[in-house]
Design an enzyme around this catalytic site. Structure first.
Site, PDB file in Angstrom:
ATOM      1  CD  GLU A  61      -1.508   5.181   4.744  1.00  0.00           C
ATOM      2  OE1 GLU A  61      -2.177   4.303   5.296  1.00  0.00           O
ATOM      3  OE2 GLU A  61      -0.912   6.078   5.378  1.00  0.00           O
ATOM      4  CB  CYS A  95      -8.743  -4.676  -3.120  1.00  0.00           C
ATOM      5  SG  CYS A  95      -7.702  -3.206  -2.966  1.00  0.00           S
ATOM      6  CD  GLU A 100      -5.403  -5.983  -1.294  1.00  0.00           C
ATOM      7  OE1 GLU A 100      -5.881  -6.518  -0.276  1.00  0.00           O
ATOM      8  OE2 GLU A 100      -5.147  -4.749  -1.355  1.00  0.00           O
ATOM      9  CG  ASN A 117      -0.407  -0.078   2.537  1.00  0.00           C
ATOM     10  OD1 ASN A 117       0.576  -0.763   2.771  1.00  0.00           O
ATOM     11  ND2 ASN A 117      -1.022   0.612   3.480  1.00  0.00           N
ATOM     12  CB  CYS A 143     -10.970  -2.639   0.741  1.00  0.00           C
ATOM     13  SG  CYS A 143     -10.346  -2.014  -0.840  1.00  0.00           S
TER      14      CYS A 143
END
Length: 136
Positions: A48, A93, A59, A46, A90
């Site tokens: 951010e 994803c 993902e 990830n 999520c």
């Protein structure tokens, strides 16, 4: 869950890339590793951003690496994150995985201090909408 050699390799790739995640705001680092149809493992973390909506989950980062590396389809995906609860993809994803994986593909979700959860994509995203619904 006893890890197969493939799952161990996916876990190690996800954890290695998770260590490089950029998560200064949530401090919730996630790694994902994909076994692709070309036999290679592709990983992503990830990333951010201060403007939250423009960050990337692990993902789709792994999917982008797969496509850039020449893979086309997800055969297995392993997602790791902190804590004891399984770190599941999520909703967005799950839909992204759906674009590149068959419904019977297993998604392993692992909070690394707990036990992994193994589900098929269909179990994670029931009654999903996929590319086969669109005209060719």
């Amino acid at each position: 869950m006893t890890k197969t050699p493939t799952d161990q390799a996916l876990f190690e790739a996800a954890e290695a890339v998770r260590a490089r995640a950029y998560a200064p705001y949530s401090r919730f680092t996630v790694g994902a590793a994909i076994l692709a149809d070309d036999g290679n493992i592709y990983a992503g973390c990830n990333v951010e951003n201060a403007a939250y909506p423009v960050g990337n989950c692990a993902e789709p980062s792994a999917i982008a690496a797969m496509l850039a590396g020449g893979g086309k389809r997800i055969k297995r995906i392993y997602v790791t994150g902190p804590g004891t609860m399984p770190v599941t993809p999520c909703g967005g994803c799950r839909q992204r995985i759906r674009e590149f994986a068959d419904l019977d593909v297993e998604v392993i979700s692992h909070g690394v201090e707990g036990e992994p959860l193994v589900c098929t994509l269909e179990q994670l995203l029931p009654h999903s909408f996929g590319p086969e619904y669109l005209p060719k």
